[in-house]
Design an enzyme around this catalytic site. Structure first.
Site, short mmCIF file in Angstrom:
data_model
loop_
_atom_site.label_atom_id
_atom_site.label_comp_id
_atom_site.label_asym_id
_atom_site.label_seq_id
_atom_site.Cartn_x
_atom_site.Cartn_y
_atom_site.Cartn_z
CG LEU A 115 5.29 -3.17 -3.73
CD1 LEU A 115 6.23 -3.50 -2.57
CD2 LEU A 115 5.33 -4.27 -4.78
N GLY A 118 -2.27 -4.83 -0.47
CA GLY A 118 -2.78 -4.90 0.91
C GLY A 118 -4.18 -4.33 1.08
CG ASN A 252 5.84 -0.85 0.94
OD1 ASN A 252 6.13 -1.69 0.09
ND2 ASN A 252 6.28 -0.92 2.17
CE LYS A 397 3.90 -0.25 6.59
NZ LYS A 397 3.60 -0.86 5.30
#
Length: 510
Positions: A115, A118, A252, A397
């Site tokens: 994914l 972002g 992710n 993150k």
């Protein structure tokens, strides 16, 4: 004498149904108005893009229609059942195959999906998050390509890499991917949907025309639950099924622990338990740091994902309890390709809607309707969880996560991070870095002459204007707090063990 007005009473007795009728009418009106606005939006698309855009807006209208219909929480708390035996398999029960021919045959039935929608803005970076350097100047994308190429070379296999981009990352990613042309990995990409943001007041789209670039704030990528439909629309799902591939492994791009696991793959394709598991979610033990993470529950005889957004307010504390809900979702998902195709074609893909309220720069309040990829679990047959070690969940993150993955806690082996055998505990240290001075990657890097030795670190808190010299060692619990207006420079070669360093550089035993 008290007079009772029968007529008035009769009117009152119909209030509940009147209210219901009123709500139904307003919902029908809202959907009708939205569809009219979407039709206007479709008219602004170029002729050659109109059909695909219409299909996308139809998907959005369906999502919006479901949003209008849903009343109250999607889960009745008292109907949550205990996880049945065998619902979550233990990772230690998996067998890792050793026969190279068998491994090659399994790898050739696999597709890896990352994914990649972002941006790196939360860490002060421009462009896709996947191109932030995380270790030895290698980016998330570099490490992913290295991992897959290493397996392809070792076993003479052909595992493809698929990137799901968003309109935010597509153009930049396409340019970057060119540098991997000489690698032994076939790389494919497709775009997830771009949906219009909805005004919270009017329930109508904020977007006025097709071109996203002209008003990027009016559009949003609708969460990773959009993966299934967009993957099918791209034609890649069909292509891989026709090639004889059976499973995909999705994760992710910023989870550096999400590497291809031969034990899990073997469970799905090799030594099965006589059952075809169409969907596998990797879960790991919940700690106090993960209390908000989605968890697995049994509900209406199906295993499914429960997110904090679905939990009624009065049960949030129970949801966060490590005793009640032991696992949380890593978002490492394994799913059977032909099962995805079947569920989509049947129209039975049904994921809970996440309502994300945002306020745009000019104060406009909008709604984003999103879905989560793991929420599709209940739509598949014989879905299971696998309780994996924490090492398979290593998301980056924040810069505090970056500190861990750049440190001597890990070494790099064929694109995978391996924890140092010198670390006494399998858990990673808890690191908290102050937002004002450490949240942006560039500023974070400027505060360390090099990353400290943290092999024996349990907990680190740093707040304020603090810099670290070369060769610093941090052990046990270390707390460094520079008060406003003060600055603390940790000298080169310093060893801090169970220390509190306060604003005027007093060093105390912790």
């Amino acid at each position: 004498m008290l007079q009772i007005d029968d007529k008035k009473n009769r009117t009152h007795s119909r209030v509940p149904s009147d209210a219901k009728e009123f709500h139904e009418t307003t919902k029908r009106d809202a959907l009708r108005h939205l569809e009219r606005e979407l039709e206007r939006l479709i008219e602004t698309a170029p002729v050659d893009k109109k059909d695909a855009f219409r299909e996308e807006m139809d998907s959005f209208a369906k999502l919006f229609g479901r949003f209008l219909q849903e009343d109250g929480p999607s889960v009745a708390w008292n109907r949550i059942e205990k996880l049945p035996p065998g619902a979550v398999k233990d990772y230690s029960s998996l067998k890792t195959p050793t026969n190279n021919e068998h491994i090659r045959s399994m790898l050739n039935k696999l597709v890896v999906v990352k994914l990649n929608g972002g941006l790196g803005t939360s860490m002060g970076c421009h462009g896709p998050k996947s191109v932030i350097p995380v270790r030895n100047d290698l980016t998330f994308l570099d490490l992913t390509v290295q991992q897959i190429e290493s397996l392809n070379k070792t076993y003479n296999a052909n595992v493809p890499l698929v990137l799901m981009n968003s309109f935010n990352t597509d153009e930049d990613t396409e340019k970057i991917v060119r540098k991997y042309k000489g690698f032994q990995v076939n790389i494919y990409s497709f775009n997830q949907s771009g949906f219009p943001r909805i005004s919270r007041d009017s329930l109508l789209p904020v977007a006025r025309k097709y071109e996203i670039d002209d008003n990027i704030e009016a559009w949003y990528p609708p969460g990773h639950g959009d993966f299934y439909e967009s993957f099918q629309k791209s034609g890649l799902l069909k292509q891989f099924i026709n090639e004889g591939r059976e499973y995909l492994f999705l994760s992710n791009i910023d989870n550096l622990g999400a590497t291809i696991d031969l034990g899990i793959l073997n469970r799905l394709l090799g030594e099965t338990d006589g059952v075809c598991h169409e969907f596998v979610m990797e879960v790991t033990d919940k700690t106090r740091a993960d209390v908000k993470g989605g968890t697995l529950i049994q509900y209406e005889n199906k295993l499914r994902l429960l997110e904090i957004a679905q939990v009624p307010n009065e049960h949030v504390d129970e949801f966060k309890s490590v005793k009640t809900f032991k696992f949380f979702n890593t978002n490492n998902i394994w799913a059977k390709l032909d099962a995805i195709d079947r569920v989509l074609n049947e129209g039975s893909m049904n994921m809970e809607i996440i309502v994300n309220n945002k306020t745009l720069d000019k104060g406009l309040r909008v709604i984003q309707l999103e879905t989560a990829v793991g929420a599709a679990m209940k739509c598949f047959e014989n879905a299971i969880g696998i309780n994996v070690p924490r090492s398979r969940f290593l998301p980056v993150k924040k810069t505090s996560d970056l500190l861990l993955v750049m440190s001597n806690l890990y070494s790099l082996k064929a694109g995978s991070l391996v924890m140092s055998p010198q670390r006494m505990f399998p858990t990673t240290p808890l690191v908290k870095l102050g937002d004002n001075h450490f949240s942006k990657v560039k500023e974070f890097l400027g505060r360390f002459a090099n990353i400290p030795d943290i092999i024996e670190l349990d907990h680190l808190t740093v707040s304020g204007d603090v810099t670290f010299g070369r060769g610093v060692s941090l052990r046990g619990t270390v707390i460094i707090i520079a008060n406003h207006g003060d600055r603390i420079d940790i000298p080169p070669g310093a060893i801090l063990e169970n220390k509190i360093v306060s604003g005027n550089l007093r060093i105390l035993d912790h």
